[in-house]
Write a protein that holds these residues in place. Structure first.
Motif, PDB file in Angstrom:
ATOM      1  N   VAL A  62       0.853  -1.199   0.000  1.00  0.00           N
ATOM      2  CA  VAL A  62       0.000   0.000   0.000  1.00  0.00           C
ATOM      3  C   VAL A  62       0.881   1.239   0.000  1.00  0.00           C
ATOM      4  O   VAL A  62       2.052   1.175   0.353  1.00  0.00           O
ATOM      5  N   ASP A  63       0.307   2.366  -0.386  1.00  0.00           N
ATOM      6  CA  ASP A  63       1.112   3.586  -0.435  1.00  0.00           C
ATOM      7  C   ASP A  63       1.060   4.389   0.858  1.00  0.00           C
ATOM      8  O   ASP A  63       1.938   5.194   1.116  1.00  0.00           O
ATOM      9  N   ASP A  64       0.047   4.183   1.695  1.00  0.00           N
ATOM     10  CA  ASP A  64      -0.066   4.890   2.970  1.00  0.00           C
ATOM     11  C   ASP A  64      -0.699   3.947   3.979  1.00  0.00           C
ATOM     12  O   ASP A  64      -1.925   3.816   4.037  1.00  0.00           O
ATOM     13  N   LEU A  65       0.123   3.272   4.765  1.00  0.00           N
ATOM     14  CA  LEU A  65      -0.354   2.236   5.672  1.00  0.00           C
ATOM     15  C   LEU A  65      -1.320   2.789   6.717  1.00  0.00           C
ATOM     16  O   LEU A  65      -2.376   2.209   6.958  1.00  0.00           O
ATOM     17  N   GLU A  94       0.511  -4.340  16.139  1.00  0.00           N
ATOM     18  CA  GLU A  94       0.603  -2.903  15.920  1.00  0.00           C
ATOM     19  C   GLU A  94       1.393  -2.655  14.647  1.00  0.00           C
ATOM     20  O   GLU A  94       1.981  -3.565  14.075  1.00  0.00           O
ATOM     21  N   ILE A  95       1.390  -1.427  14.195  1.00  0.00           N
ATOM     22  CA  ILE A  95       2.183  -1.057  13.022  1.00  0.00           C
ATOM     23  C   ILE A  95       3.645  -1.065  13.444  1.00  0.00           C
ATOM     24  O   ILE A  95       4.018  -0.465  14.445  1.00  0.00           O
ATOM     25  N   ALA A  96       4.456  -1.784  12.682  1.00  0.00           N
ATOM     26  CA  ALA A  96       5.868  -1.947  13.020  1.00  0.00           C
ATOM     27  C   ALA A  96       6.734  -1.423  11.873  1.00  0.00           C
ATOM     28  O   ALA A  96       6.350  -1.490  10.705  1.00  0.00           O
ATOM     29  N   ARG A  97       7.911  -0.958  12.244  1.00  0.00           N
ATOM     30  CA  ARG A  97       8.862  -0.471  11.255  1.00  0.00           C
ATOM     31  C   ARG A  97       9.988  -1.495  11.123  1.00  0.00           C
ATOM     32  O   ARG A  97      10.602  -1.883  12.121  1.00  0.00           O
ATOM     33  N   GLU A 133       6.287   0.573   1.591  1.00  0.00           N
ATOM     34  CA  GLU A 133       7.720   0.739   1.384  1.00  0.00           C
ATOM     35  C   GLU A 133       8.102   2.182   1.712  1.00  0.00           C
ATOM     36  O   GLU A 133       7.445   3.122   1.273  1.00  0.00           O
ATOM     37  N   LEU A 134       9.143   2.318   2.542  1.00  0.00           N
ATOM     38  CA  LEU A 134       9.587   3.645   2.944  1.00  0.00           C
ATOM     39  C   LEU A 134      10.582   4.183   1.926  1.00  0.00           C
ATOM     40  O   LEU A 134      11.447   3.474   1.443  1.00  0.00           O
ATOM     41  N   ARG A 135      10.464   5.447   1.668  1.00  0.00           N
ATOM     42  CA  ARG A 135      11.394   6.095   0.770  1.00  0.00           C
ATOM     43  C   ARG A 135      12.579   6.605   1.574  1.00  0.00           C
ATOM     44  O   ARG A 135      12.421   6.894   2.761  1.00  0.00           O
ATOM     45  N   PRO A 136      13.742   6.684   0.969  1.00  0.00           N
ATOM     46  CA  PRO A 136      14.911   7.165   1.716  1.00  0.00           C
ATOM     47  C   PRO A 136      14.613   8.499   2.412  1.00  0.00           C
ATOM     48  O   PRO A 136      13.980   9.379   1.845  1.00  0.00           O
ATOM     49  N   GLY A 137      15.016   8.552   3.685  1.00  0.00           N
ATOM     50  CA  GLY A 137      14.824   9.762   4.480  1.00  0.00           C
ATOM     51  C   GLY A 137      13.464   9.837   5.152  1.00  0.00           C
ATOM     52  O   GLY A 137      13.159  10.807   5.816  1.00  0.00           O
ATOM     53  N   ALA A 138      12.614   8.803   4.964  1.00  0.00           N
ATOM     54  CA  ALA A 138      11.267   8.833   5.561  1.00  0.00           C
ATOM     55  C   ALA A 138      11.326   8.488   7.032  1.00  0.00           C
ATOM     56  O   ALA A 138      12.161   7.816   7.519  1.00  0.00           O
ATOM     57  N   TYR A 148      10.422  -0.709   5.505  1.00  0.00           N
ATOM     58  CA  TYR A 148       8.974  -0.882   5.441  1.00  0.00           C
ATOM     59  C   TYR A 148       8.287  -0.547   6.753  1.00  0.00           C
ATOM     60  O   TYR A 148       8.848  -0.746   7.823  1.00  0.00           O
ATOM     61  N   LEU A 149       7.033  -0.112   6.635  1.00  0.00           N
ATOM     62  CA  LEU A 149       6.070  -0.150   7.728  1.00  0.00           C
ATOM     63  C   LEU A 149       5.196  -1.358   7.430  1.00  0.00           C
ATOM     64  O   LEU A 149       4.764  -1.554   6.286  1.00  0.00           O
ATOM     65  N   LEU A 150       4.949  -2.183   8.451  1.00  0.00           N
ATOM     66  CA  LEU A 150       4.208  -3.427   8.265  1.00  0.00           C
ATOM     67  C   LEU A 150       3.165  -3.595   9.359  1.00  0.00           C
ATOM     68  O   LEU A 150       3.373  -3.159  10.496  1.00  0.00           O
TER      69      LEU A 150
END
Length: 149
Positions: free
Chosen positions: A98-101, A118-121, A144-149, A126-128
């Protein structure tokens, strides 16, 4: 001969309308609904007198499909509590990118989506999370996290 592709993942549900609404809210597109019955259905499933409604949904990219089945005959069998933990043998989950978890979880809550944990990094990648969807199925979400997120 090799596998050509994975055609679909099947999930048996007890409320077709609610399940379709859940997966449409997730962003899947309904391809169609139909009723399945007859000798071919009995032969394929190994059951007698099959009569079920099916709905086929596809991911927006067109590469993934989900088939929902609601059995009217024979009646669907529950093999235990729906709130089983993730590590039970045979328990399945379906994972979606997804683009916005956070937004996705919020939109699925009114449709019965409940976080399992819970939402985990995972590192900076990734946030999962896992949440329960229709008929207790575990739905995984990954952003998927973008660099610097």
């Amino acid at each position: 001969m090799a596998v050509q592709r994975m055609d679909n993942v099947g999930i048996v549900v007890d409320d077709m309308d609610a399940a379709v609404a859940f997966f449409e809210e997730l962003g899947m597109e309904l391809e169609g609904r139909s009723q399945v019955e007859g000798l071919f259905a009995d032969q394929c499933t190994g059951l007698d007198g099959v009569r079920c409604d099916i709905a086929m949904l596809r991911t927006p990219d067109g590469h993934g499909r989900l088939e929902l089945s609601e059995y009217h005959n024979p009646t669907a069998i529950s093999d235990g509590p729906r709130e089983r933990p993730h590590n039970v043998l045979g328990t399945h989950r379906v994972m979606f990118a997804v683009d916005d978890l956070g937004d996705t979880v919020a939109r699925l809550r009114p449709h019965g989506g409940e976080l399992v944990g819970e939402i985990a990094r995972f590192e900076d990648s990734y946030l999962l999370c896992y949440l329960r969807g229709p008929a207790g199925v575990i739905v995984g979400l990954a952003e998927e996290l973008r660099p610097g997120a």
